[in-house]
Write an enzyme that holds these catalytic residues in place. Sequence first.
Site, short mmCIF file in Angstrom:
data_model
loop_
_atom_site.label_atom_id
_atom_site.label_comp_id
_atom_site.label_asym_id
_atom_site.label_seq_id
_atom_site.Cartn_x
_atom_site.Cartn_y
_atom_site.Cartn_z
CG HIS A 17 -32.47 5.50 -5.55
ND1 HIS A 17 -31.62 4.70 -6.29
CD2 HIS A 17 -31.95 6.76 -5.62
CE1 HIS A 17 -30.64 5.45 -6.79
NE2 HIS A 17 -30.83 6.70 -6.40
CE LYS B 100 -35.65 1.69 -5.39
NZ LYS B 100 -34.93 0.44 -5.76
CG ASN C 292 -34.56 -2.37 -3.42
OD1 ASN C 292 -35.31 -1.51 -3.85
ND2 ASN C 292 -33.35 -2.59 -3.90
CE1 TYR D 188 -32.31 2.63 -10.08
CE2 TYR D 188 -34.59 2.81 -10.79
CZ TYR D 188 -33.66 2.66 -9.78
OH TYR D 188 -34.08 2.53 -8.47
CD GLU E 246 -29.00 8.85 -8.47
OE1 GLU E 246 -29.35 9.05 -7.28
OE2 GLU E 246 -28.53 7.77 -8.86
N1 UDP Z 1 -33.06 -4.55 -9.09
C1 UDP Z 1 -33.91 -5.60 -9.39
N2 UDP Z 1 -33.38 -6.85 -9.57
C2 UDP Z 1 -32.05 -7.11 -9.46
C3 UDP Z 1 -31.18 -6.03 -9.14
C4 UDP Z 1 -31.73 -4.77 -8.97
O1 UDP Z 1 -35.10 -5.41 -9.51
O2 UDP Z 1 -31.62 -8.27 -9.62
C5 UDP Z 1 -33.62 -3.21 -8.88
C6 UDP Z 1 -33.70 -2.83 -7.41
O3 UDP Z 1 -34.88 -2.06 -7.23
C7 UDP Z 1 -32.47 -1.96 -7.23
C8 UDP Z 1 -32.44 -1.23 -8.58
O4 UDP Z 1 -32.79 -2.25 -9.52
O5 UDP Z 1 -32.57 -1.08 -6.12
C9 UDP Z 1 -31.13 -0.62 -8.94
O6 UDP Z 1 -30.10 -1.59 -8.86
P1 UDP Z 1 -28.66 -1.19 -8.31
O7 UDP Z 1 -27.76 -2.35 -8.61
O8 UDP Z 1 -28.27 0.15 -8.83
O9 UDP Z 1 -28.88 -1.18 -6.72
P2 UDP Z 1 -29.06 0.00 -5.64
O10 UDP Z 1 -28.08 1.10 -5.99
O11 UDP Z 1 -30.49 0.46 -5.70
O12 UDP Z 1 -28.74 -0.65 -4.32
#
Ligand code: UDP
Length: 161
Positions: free
Chosen positions: A126, A20, A123, A60, A137
């Site tokens: 992805h 990211k 974080n 997303y 994806e």
């Molecule tokens: N995210 C965020 N705030 C939150 C939860 C998620 O900004 O409270 C962002 C974070 O970058 C995350 C992405 O949204 O990686 C997608 O969320 P998901 O629950 O799909 O998590 P992932 O599959 O990336 O672990």
Amino acid sequence: HYSTSSGIAGVRERTLIAVKPDGVQRRLVGQIVHRFEQRGFKLVGLKMLKASEDLLSQHYHELKKKDFFPYLLCYMSSSPLVIMVWEGHNVVQTSRMMVGSTNPAEANPGTVRGDFGIHVSRNVVHASDSVEGAQREIQLWFNHTELIDWDCCDHSSTYEL
Ligand code: UDP
């Protein structure tokens, strides 16, 4: 029974991994690529791009109703991403383990997010969360001509078959 799951179908599993904007800005691309190479997975696609909000909202789509969605799109489109496709046995599930919990504060040390992150909105990486999700994806981000079928010369040292 390992010989079935390490057969050709399982070995050809693919997942989408993206570094990211925060990971690219912090010069973590090499370290992240290194972890997947070191584990034994095969890189079959890689590119750098600045993603549009439209592409990101397709990526997303399940999160459209979340409060953080506009901030997520803004941040993800703010600067370049490095998008990769990695291939290998059980790569979707293993990658999720290597990447760690969504919230870096809860991610185990030794995972990418547990080693490089602090806040859930930054974080670093992805990783697709299911085989079907990965297929969707990969089709979204890559043209099929950008995915390379190649034989890795250490295959028999990584797999039995
Ligand atoms: N995210 C965020 N705030 C939150 C939860 C998620 O900004 O409270 C962002 C974070 O970058 C995350 C992405 O949204 O990686 C997608 O969320 P998901 O629950 O799909 O998590 P992932 O599959 O990336 O672990």
